[in-house]
Design an enzyme around this catalytic site. Structure first.
Site, PDB file in Angstrom:
ATOM      1  N   HIS A 177     -10.365 -31.225 -33.683  1.00  0.00           N
ATOM      2  CA  HIS A 177     -11.273 -30.173 -33.236  1.00  0.00           C
ATOM      3  C   HIS A 177     -12.155 -30.640 -32.078  1.00  0.00           C
ATOM      4  O   HIS A 177     -13.366 -30.452 -32.072  1.00  0.00           O
ATOM      5  CB  HIS A 177     -12.121 -29.655 -34.402  1.00  0.00           C
ATOM      6  CG  HIS A 177     -11.302 -29.026 -35.490  1.00  0.00           C
ATOM      7  ND1 HIS A 177     -10.638 -27.829 -35.330  1.00  0.00           N
ATOM      8  CD2 HIS A 177     -11.002 -29.454 -36.741  1.00  0.00           C
ATOM      9  CE1 HIS A 177      -9.967 -27.537 -36.450  1.00  0.00           C
ATOM     10  NE2 HIS A 177     -10.173 -28.510 -37.318  1.00  0.00           N
TER      11      HIS A 177
ATOM     12  N   LYS B 138       0.833  -1.202   0.000  1.00  0.00           N
ATOM     13  CA  LYS B 138       0.000   0.000   0.000  1.00  0.00           C
ATOM     14  C   LYS B 138       0.867   1.250   0.000  1.00  0.00           C
ATOM     15  O   LYS B 138       0.547   2.238  -0.678  1.00  0.00           O
ATOM     16  CB  LYS B 138      -0.924  -0.011   1.214  1.00  0.00           C
ATOM     17  CG  LYS B 138      -1.744   1.273   1.376  1.00  0.00           C
ATOM     18  CD  LYS B 138      -2.688   1.205   2.567  1.00  0.00           C
ATOM     19  CE  LYS B 138      -3.466   2.517   2.712  1.00  0.00           C
ATOM     20  NZ  LYS B 138      -4.468   2.449   3.793  1.00  0.00           N
TER      21      LYS B 138
END
Length: 510
Positions: free
Chosen positions: A272, A140
């Site tokens: 696929h 922070k």
């Protein structure tokens, strides 16, 4: 304004000390005051480097078996104070709070402890409190404070530090802060997910570290990433890097072959995400050749997977086909040598790894989550609804076809005979279209469908499918049932001596 800051003091409290020694020595060479606790303090002392115990600052000892060490206003004040804020500067003097410019933390290994099968008490004790608080506080206040939040950041920090002669830039600090919040958010997600295994709140928290950048996504203009532990699941023996599409096909292949994991030699070829060939035989070579016969055209460029060892005879056959990926739990060394003759062919050894029990996909502006379809149709599920009863051989083929059907895109129809995939109709907008596609494919590859069986991933709303199948030679059908017009299909089967079984379980795959 100069945002480069010299480090004059550091708090070090880490679990993993690998790679820490050069940092401590570099800090000492730059006359940095080092504060520490517990085992880290001892580690630094053993290096012959001066270190100040945190309790000498706080005038408060470690308590509760080490659960409380750094949680004190003098520590967090030293980290969180804003050096350009007059009020903060005044309070630092008033309460005699030492400035802390650098915080180095490595959290308790919560995820590793869970994965080890440790007891709940051991797992709970690996929930870091002080460390996670130090990380958040320092991150922070990145404007003034440097945070090194994990062992993975030891080396990057040391590079920053030495390049800047014992200082860091605002850019350095902000980058490390970003990595710190990544560490803290991932850590908290892991803890929540551990507890949520019991309580199952409808909350989704996914945090994946160290994603692999792929060459591209489905198409070259799309970015692609893989977040997962590929090396845990596979040993890559040979070949080029896997693409986004390769990974999707590999995923489909592994899930499909799990259905046949304990069967006789079984080989599948996928394209696929759908099986274009699959067969179970007495040898792997036979299984491969009969899988290839299912659709030799689609097999070109496909993904191949076996449920057992690939031997030399099978490898010689595979080597005649251009394929992207070969997967098996084991190979003869000579088989690997043969398969490696194609430079780009990817060869994977499949390790025995448990797969996730949920599926996740983006949808609209959110995410869809569901349980994995772990139901495999078995003899216990079958309910014969026709006068004709399927033979023992037909039942084996029906269950074989059902396994394939479950892993084929809906709407789908699958034909099988003698534990060989004859053809399938995949991803069609109507079941009749899927059926006709399957018949056309079977015919084109000269399969005799007389005596073959048919699997459907969902019920038949009309009798047209069983009628078309019957005329193609199909003698037995497996489907979930559940249509309000089931009797129409049943009546047709009875009138034409076809056997049909219901499973009561639908296997849509969208």
């Amino acid at each position: 304004m100069n945002t480069t800051k010299k480090i004059a003091s550091a708090l070090i409290s880490v679990f993993d000390k690998n790679g820490l020694e050069p940092i401590v020595k570099a800090l000492h060479q730059n006359n940095v005051t080092i504060y520490s606790t517990g085992g880290t303090e001892t580690f630094i002392k053993d290096l012959g480097i001066p270190v100040v115990a945190v309790e000498d600052i706080t005038a408060f000892p470690e308590i509760l078996g080490g659960r409380v060490k750094t949680l004190h206003p003098k520590i967090f004040g030293g980290i969180l104070n804003r050096q350009d804020h007059a009020g903060d500067v005044e309070q630092m003097k008033e309460f005699n709070i030492p400035q802390i410019d650098l915080v180095i933390v490595d959290l308790y290994p919560f995820e590793k402890t869970v994965a080890s099968g440790a007891s709940e008490q051991d797992i709970i004790e690996k929930i870091d409190i002080g460390g996670i608080s130090l990380i958040r506080a320092a991150a922070k206040n990145f404007k003034d404070t440097v945070i090194v939040p994990s062992v993975e950041q030891y080396a990057p920090f040391l590079n920053f530090y030495t390049e800047n002669n014992g200082a860091t830039t605002l850019e350095n600090r902000k980058l490390l802060a970003s990595r710190a919040f990544n560490v803290s958010s991932h850590y908290d997600s892991a803890i929540f997910n551990y507890f949520n295994q019991v309580f199952e709140e409808p909350v989704l928290k996914i945090s994946k570290q160290n994603g692999n950048v792929l060459r591209y996504g489905e198409n070259p203009h799309q970015k692609g990433f893989f977040y997962g532990d590929f090396d845990k699941m596979f040993t890559k023996v040979h070949g080029k890097e896997l693409s986004y599409n390769n990974l999707l096909d590999v995923d489909a292949a592994v899930n499909l072959m799990n259905e046949f994991k304990n069967d006789n030699p079984t080989f599948a070829i996928l394209k696929h995400n759908n099986a274009c060939g699959l067969a179970t035989r007495n040898t792997m070579k036979e299984a491969y050749l009969d899988a290839l016969a299912g659709d030799p055209t689609s097999a070109f460029g496909g993904v191949l997977i076996a449920n057992g060892k690939i031997d030399v005879a099978t490898a010689n056959e595979i080597n005649q086909l251009f394929c992207e990926v070969v997967i098996a739990p084991a190979y003869d060394q000579e088989a690997i040598d043969i398969l490696e003759e194609k430079k780009n062919r990817i060869i994977l050894i499949l390790n025995d790894v448990e797969l996730p029990q949920t599926t996740v996909r983006t949808c609209l502006n959110g995410v869809l989550v569901q349980d994995k379809d772990n139901v495999t149709d078995s003899k216990d599920h079958l309910k014969t609804v026709t006068t004709a009863v399927p033979t023992a051989e037909e039942i084996e083929d029906l269950l074989f076809a059902s396994k394939i059907c479950k892993h084929t895109k809906s709407n789908t129809i699958v034909f099988a005979k003698n534990k060989q995939l004859c053809a399938s109709g995949t991803g069609q907008t109507s079941r009749v279209d899927a059926l006709r596609q399957a018949i056309e494919k079977a015919t084109s590859f000269e399969f005799d469908l007389t005596g073959a069986v048919m699997a459907s991933d969902a019920f038949f709303p009309f009798p047209d499918c069983v009628e078309i199948a019957n005329k193609a030679g199909i003698t037995a059908v497996i489907q979930p049932g559940g249509s309000i017009k089931d009797e129409l299909s049943i009546n047709y089967c009875n009138d034409n001596n076809m056997a049909m079984v219901f499973t009561g379980i639908r296997h849509f795959k969208h």
